[in-house]
Design a protein around this motif. Structure first.
Motif, PDB file in Angstrom:
ATOM      1  N   GLY A   1     -46.578 -10.256  16.841  1.00 50.50           N
ATOM      2  CA  GLY A   1     -47.275  -8.756  17.523  1.00 50.50           C
ATOM      3  C   GLY A   1     -48.629  -8.555  17.334  1.00 50.50           C
ATOM      4  O   GLY A   1     -49.677  -9.485  17.088  1.00 50.50           O
ATOM      5  N   TRP A   2     -48.906  -7.173  17.390  1.00 46.62           N
ATOM      6  CA  TRP A   2     -50.220  -6.791  16.855  1.00 46.62           C
ATOM      7  C   TRP A   2     -50.322  -5.677  16.049  1.00 46.62           C
ATOM      8  O   TRP A   2     -49.397  -4.777  16.400  1.00 46.62           O
ATOM      9  CB  TRP A   2     -51.050  -6.563  18.406  1.00 46.62           C
ATOM     10  CG  TRP A   2     -52.607  -5.926  17.893  1.00 46.62           C
ATOM     11  CD1 TRP A   2     -53.788  -6.636  18.021  1.00 46.62           C
ATOM     12  CD2 TRP A   2     -52.849  -4.661  17.774  1.00 46.62           C
ATOM     13  NE1 TRP A   2     -54.711  -5.747  17.684  1.00 46.62           N
ATOM     14  CE2 TRP A   2     -54.139  -4.291  17.676  1.00 46.62           C
ATOM     15  CE3 TRP A   2     -52.054  -3.467  17.967  1.00 46.62           C
ATOM     16  CZ2 TRP A   2     -54.943  -3.259  17.698  1.00 46.62           C
ATOM     17  CZ3 TRP A   2     -52.693  -2.133  17.770  1.00 46.62           C
ATOM     18  CH2 TRP A   2     -54.073  -1.948  17.623  1.00 46.62           C
ATOM     19  N   MET A   3     -51.038  -5.543  14.966  1.00 49.14           N
ATOM     20  CA  MET A   3     -51.000  -4.297  14.100  1.00 49.14           C
ATOM     21  C   MET A   3     -52.431  -3.458  14.201  1.00 49.14           C
ATOM     22  O   MET A   3     -53.390  -4.010  14.431  1.00 49.14           O
ATOM     23  CB  MET A   3     -50.456  -4.892  12.803  1.00 49.14           C
ATOM     24  CG  MET A   3     -50.295  -3.792  11.805  1.00 49.14           C
ATOM     25  SD  MET A   3     -49.758  -4.416  10.119  1.00 49.14           S
ATOM     26  CE  MET A   3     -48.043  -4.671  10.645  1.00 49.14           C
ATOM     27  N   THR A   4     -52.336  -2.209  13.826  1.00 47.20           N
ATOM     28  CA  THR A   4     -53.381  -1.160  14.017  1.00 47.20           C
ATOM     29  C   THR A   4     -54.491  -1.605  12.671  1.00 47.20           C
ATOM     30  O   THR A   4     -55.522  -1.263  13.012  1.00 47.20           O
ATOM     31  CB  THR A   4     -52.764   0.079  14.212  1.00 47.20           C
ATOM     32  OG1 THR A   4     -52.263   0.465  12.917  1.00 47.20           O
ATOM     33  CG2 THR A   4     -52.047   0.357  15.396  1.00 47.20           C
ATOM     34  N   TRP A   5     -53.964  -1.743  11.742  1.00 47.86           N
ATOM     35  CA  TRP A   5     -54.824  -1.556  10.512  1.00 47.86           C
ATOM     36  C   TRP A   5     -56.093  -1.935  10.414  1.00 47.86           C
ATOM     37  O   TRP A   5     -57.191  -1.487  10.151  1.00 47.86           O
ATOM     38  CB  TRP A   5     -53.964  -1.964   9.350  1.00 47.86           C
ATOM     39  CG  TRP A   5     -54.502  -1.682   7.818  1.00 47.86           C
ATOM     40  CD1 TRP A   5     -55.103  -2.565   6.905  1.00 47.86           C
ATOM     41  CD2 TRP A   5     -54.763  -0.066   7.634  1.00 47.86           C
ATOM     42  NE1 TRP A   5     -55.540  -1.788   6.065  1.00 47.86           N
ATOM     43  CE2 TRP A   5     -55.529  -0.429   6.176  1.00 47.86           C
ATOM     44  CE3 TRP A   5     -54.495   1.052   7.881  1.00 47.86           C
ATOM     45  CZ2 TRP A   5     -55.660   0.709   5.499  1.00 47.86           C
ATOM     46  CZ3 TRP A   5     -54.977   2.049   7.192  1.00 47.86           C
ATOM     47  CH2 TRP A   5     -55.432   1.839   5.998  1.00 47.86           C
ATOM     48  N   ASN A   6     -56.245  -3.489  10.373  1.00 48.05           N
ATOM     49  CA  ASN A   6     -57.371  -3.953  10.501  1.00 48.05           C
ATOM     50  C   ASN A   6     -58.645  -3.338  11.443  1.00 48.05           C
ATOM     51  O   ASN A   6     -59.805  -3.519  11.042  1.00 48.05           O
ATOM     52  CB  ASN A   6     -57.510  -5.492  10.216  1.00 48.05           C
ATOM     53  CG  ASN A   6     -56.795  -6.167   9.062  1.00 48.05           C
ATOM     54  OD1 ASN A   6     -56.874  -5.618   8.066  1.00 48.05           O
ATOM     55  ND2 ASN A   6     -56.395  -7.173   9.129  1.00 48.05           N
TER      56      ASN A   6
ATOM     57  N   TYR B   1     -64.447 -11.277  13.302  1.00 52.36           N
ATOM     58  CA  TYR B   1     -65.707 -11.735  13.134  1.00 52.36           C
ATOM     59  C   TYR B   1     -66.508 -10.511  12.221  1.00 52.36           C
ATOM     60  O   TYR B   1     -67.695 -10.284  12.397  1.00 52.36           O
ATOM     61  CB  TYR B   1     -66.553 -11.681  14.516  1.00 52.36           C
ATOM     62  CG  TYR B   1     -65.884 -12.782  15.298  1.00 52.36           C
ATOM     63  CD1 TYR B   1     -66.215 -14.009  15.247  1.00 52.36           C
ATOM     64  CD2 TYR B   1     -65.250 -12.465  16.484  1.00 52.36           C
ATOM     65  CE1 TYR B   1     -65.590 -14.993  16.020  1.00 52.36           C
ATOM     66  CE2 TYR B   1     -64.591 -13.224  17.337  1.00 52.36           C
ATOM     67  CZ  TYR B   1     -65.068 -14.765  17.097  1.00 52.36           C
ATOM     68  OH  TYR B   1     -64.395 -15.596  17.969  1.00 52.36           O
ATOM     69  N   GLY B   2     -65.955 -10.309  11.060  1.00 52.03           N
ATOM     70  CA  GLY B   2     -66.529  -9.355  10.121  1.00 52.03           C
ATOM     71  C   GLY B   2     -66.651  -8.045  10.525  1.00 52.03           C
ATOM     72  O   GLY B   2     -67.438  -7.305   9.858  1.00 52.03           O
ATOM     73  N   LYS B   3     -65.897  -7.467  11.596  1.00 53.94           N
ATOM     74  CA  LYS B   3     -65.810  -6.170  11.825  1.00 53.94           C
ATOM     75  C   LYS B   3     -65.389  -5.262  10.492  1.00 53.94           C
ATOM     76  O   LYS B   3     -64.813  -5.561   9.808  1.00 53.94           O
ATOM     77  CB  LYS B   3     -64.655  -5.750  12.703  1.00 53.94           C
ATOM     78  CG  LYS B   3     -64.500  -4.433  13.127  1.00 53.94           C
ATOM     79  CD  LYS B   3     -63.384  -4.000  13.800  1.00 53.94           C
ATOM     80  CE  LYS B   3     -63.377  -2.709  14.335  1.00 53.94           C
ATOM     81  NZ  LYS B   3     -63.597  -1.550  13.214  1.00 53.94           N
ATOM     82  N   PRO B   4     -66.484  -4.420  10.334  1.00 47.18           N
ATOM     83  CA  PRO B   4     -66.389  -3.416   9.135  1.00 47.18           C
ATOM     84  C   PRO B   4     -64.942  -2.611   9.344  1.00 47.18           C
ATOM     85  O   PRO B   4     -64.274  -2.648  10.234  1.00 47.18           O
ATOM     86  CB  PRO B   4     -67.437  -2.342   9.607  1.00 47.18           C
ATOM     87  CG  PRO B   4     -68.600  -2.895  10.212  1.00 47.18           C
ATOM     88  CD  PRO B   4     -67.764  -3.927  10.972  1.00 47.18           C
ATOM     89  N   GLY B   5     -64.313  -2.433   8.006  1.00 54.09           N
ATOM     90  CA  GLY B   5     -62.981  -1.848   7.919  1.00 54.09           C
ATOM     91  C   GLY B   5     -62.049  -2.491   6.927  1.00 54.09           C
ATOM     92  O   GLY B   5     -62.793  -3.282   6.116  1.00 54.09           O
ATOM     93  N   PRO B   6     -60.920  -2.290   6.841  1.00 49.88           N
ATOM     94  CA  PRO B   6     -59.963  -3.037   5.712  1.00 49.88           C
ATOM     95  C   PRO B   6     -60.334  -4.299   5.636  1.00 49.88           C
ATOM     96  O   PRO B   6     -60.488  -4.742   4.379  1.00 49.88           O
ATOM     97  CB  PRO B   6     -58.645  -2.501   6.181  1.00 49.88           C
ATOM     98  CG  PRO B   6     -58.919  -1.513   7.001  1.00 49.88           C
ATOM     99  CD  PRO B   6     -60.034  -1.450   7.745  1.00 49.88           C
ATOM    100  N   SER B   7     -60.223  -5.134   6.853  1.00 49.71           N
ATOM    101  CA  SER B   7     -60.283  -6.707   6.310  1.00 49.71           C
ATOM    102  C   SER B   7     -61.753  -7.019   6.303  1.00 49.71           C
ATOM    103  O   SER B   7     -62.134  -8.144   5.708  1.00 49.71           O
ATOM    104  CB  SER B   7     -59.969  -7.375   7.657  1.00 49.71           C
ATOM    105  OG  SER B   7     -60.680  -7.276   8.684  1.00 49.71           O
ATOM    106  N   GLY B   8     -62.711  -6.268   6.304  1.00 51.99           N
ATOM    107  CA  GLY B   8     -64.057  -6.430   6.285  1.00 51.99           C
ATOM    108  C   GLY B   8     -64.462  -6.119   4.601  1.00 51.99           C
ATOM    109  O   GLY B   8     -65.751  -6.371   4.188  1.00 51.99           O
ATOM    110  N   ASP B   9     -63.820  -5.297   3.804  1.00 49.82           N
ATOM    111  CA  ASP B   9     -64.152  -4.940   2.525  1.00 49.82           C
ATOM    112  C   ASP B   9     -64.171  -6.000   1.661  1.00 49.82           C
ATOM    113  O   ASP B   9     -63.315  -7.293   1.883  1.00 49.82           O
ATOM    114  CB  ASP B   9     -62.938  -4.012   1.862  1.00 49.82           C
ATOM    115  CG  ASP B   9     -63.021  -2.735   2.817  1.00 49.82           C
ATOM    116  OD1 ASP B   9     -63.950  -2.380   3.516  1.00 49.82           O
ATOM    117  OD2 ASP B   9     -61.960  -1.951   2.600  1.00 49.82           O
ATOM    118  N   MET B  10     -64.579  -6.034   0.480  1.00 50.15           N
ATOM    119  CA  MET B  10     -64.514  -7.053  -0.596  1.00 50.15           C
ATOM    120  C   MET B  10     -64.978  -8.632  -0.215  1.00 50.15           C
ATOM    121  O   MET B  10     -64.351  -9.551  -0.481  1.00 50.15           O
ATOM    122  CB  MET B  10     -62.944  -7.060  -1.094  1.00 50.15           C
ATOM    123  CG  MET B  10     -62.595  -5.956  -1.708  1.00 50.15           C
ATOM    124  SD  MET B  10     -60.575  -6.021  -2.272  1.00 50.15           S
ATOM    125  CE  MET B  10     -60.661  -4.223  -2.803  1.00 50.15           C
TER     126      MET B  10
END
Length: 402
Positions: free
Chosen positions: A32-37, A253-262
């Motif tokens: 599916g698809w999740m909102t978080w990242n 592609y490096g979008k700022p947000g949870p997956s872009g941290d650290m």
């Protein structure tokens, strides 16, 4: 005669009921698809509806991505009867109406909570309200619960107790709800999460949009870091029991947000394709997190590859076993229901390399016809494969015995 017919009817009823009980929820890894990242906690029902429309229009639903998961940030506290309610500004139509809309698109709706008083982002959670919240979720038409573990004690006994309590509540809710245990793998949930009621369990900290963690922070995991944890857990996977390697970061592609941290500054399409290959052969849930409304051609090609998805969704339910792991090469082998075998060959190094792999090294006897699942064409017949693999590329083949 009447008594005999009654007995036969009773036996048939018991047989059907038993069959229903033994058919597992999530017989294949959820997709599916999740909102978080993409949205973090800045979500609105309009976003969910738009994503549902885009998933249908893009072909994602047809390809198997049937869930939309609402992560942290939807909660609006509790009403005067302590029932959980959605934030009225974010979800003005209510969660039941949104679930009905998602269902009308041929999809399922997932939601999020936490085994503590507050969630990771500081919203209302479910500790002490497990049965009440499970019944609320069921009344809305929720199909999946992601249950996090922020703000909770670190000992294993408490985790097992809290997750079991929610698992029991979901079973008594009156609705089949898939249960995702999101404890991040620190307490080895592959040993106990299924008994707590879970159909899948996170094996690592959150994924970041990067190839490898180069920092000292263990909560900054890239694709390779998660791979090296998840790869050794194949014995614990099977229908209704999945090792969850966390979300796909394909197309972010490096979008700022949870997956872009650290240090999550993004990857190239070869690396995104590798994540799709590796998550598929490891039978991990395939949960996209990009903007489905605006996908480029490369992202579409990666996420919508039905031959790769078929490896992930194979009904035999085997997670691949890593047979070769020498610092440069990883080779995974996954048996498939029809007798075929899926093979993934990863070049972990930072430069292209040539490789020759004899099937006998993997315990495979005889000659095989190869199909390259990314090129969608045959790749020869024989007892070995020889070719060039780009840096961080994963070749994915389907082998059929000749």
């Amino acid at each position: 005669m009447k008594n005999l017919l009654a007995l036969l009817l009773c036996l048939c009823t018991l047989h059907v009921a038993h069959g229903q009980q033994t058919t597992p929820l999530a017989p294949t890894p959820p997709m599916g698809w999740m909102t978080w990242n993409y949205f973090a906690d800045n979500i609105h029902e309009k976003d969910i509806r738009e994503m549902a429309d885009a998933m249908v229009a893009s072909g994602m639903v047809e390809a198997g991505y049937t869930y939309i998961f609402i992560d942290d940030g939807w909660q609006g506290g509790r009403d005067n009867r302590n029932n959980m309610i959605p934030d009225p500004a974010k979800f003005p139509s209510g969660m039941k109406a949104l679930a009905d809309y998602v269902h009308s698109k041929g999809m399922k709706l997932g939601i999020y909570s936490d085994a503590a008083p507050l969630t990771c982002a500081g919203y209302t959670a479910s500790l002490g309200f497990e049965e009440q919240d499970a019944k609320t979720f069921a009344s809305w038409g929720i199909d999946y619960l992601k249950y996090d573990y922020c703000h909770a004690p670190k000992d294993s006994a408490t985790a097992v107790e809290r997750y079991t309590k929610m698992g029991d509540a979901l079973r008594k809710s009156g609705r089949e709800i898939v249960y995702g245990v999101c404890e991040w793998g620190q307490l080895k949930p592959w040993h106990w999460a299924a008994e707590a009621g879970g159909q899948l369990w996170r094996t690592t900290y959150d994924v970041r949009d990067k190839w490898k963690n180069l920092s000292s922070d263990e909560n900054a995991e890239g694709i390779i870091d998660i791979l090296d944890i998840n790869a050794g857990l194949h014995a614990y996977a099977g229908p209704g029991r999945w090792n969850d390697a966390d979300m796909l970061v394909v197309g972010l592609y490096g979008k700022p947000g949870p997956s872009g941290d650290m240090g999550g500054l993004g990857m190239n399409d070869t690396e995104y394709q590798s994540q799709m290959s590796l998550w598929s052969i490891m039978a991990s849930p395939l949960i996209a997190t990009n903007d489905v409304r605006n996908m480029n051609g490369a992202t579409r090609r990666i996420l919508l590859n039905k031959e790769v998805i078929a490896v992930n969704q194979d009904p035999l339910g085997k997670q691949a076993e890593r047979k070769i792991h020498d610092g440069t090469w990883d080779v995974f082998v996954k048996p498939l229901q029809n007798g075929d075998v899926a093979i993934a060959i990863l070049n972990r190094s930072d430069k292209p390399r040539n490789y020759t792999l004899n099937w006998a090294e993997l315990g495979l006897d005889g000659s095989y016809a190869l199909r390259d699942l990314w090129e969608h064409k045959g790749a020869g017949t024989g007892k070995r494969w020889k070719g060039r693999v780009q840096a961080h590329e994963t070749k994915l083949f389907r082998l059929s015995k000749k």
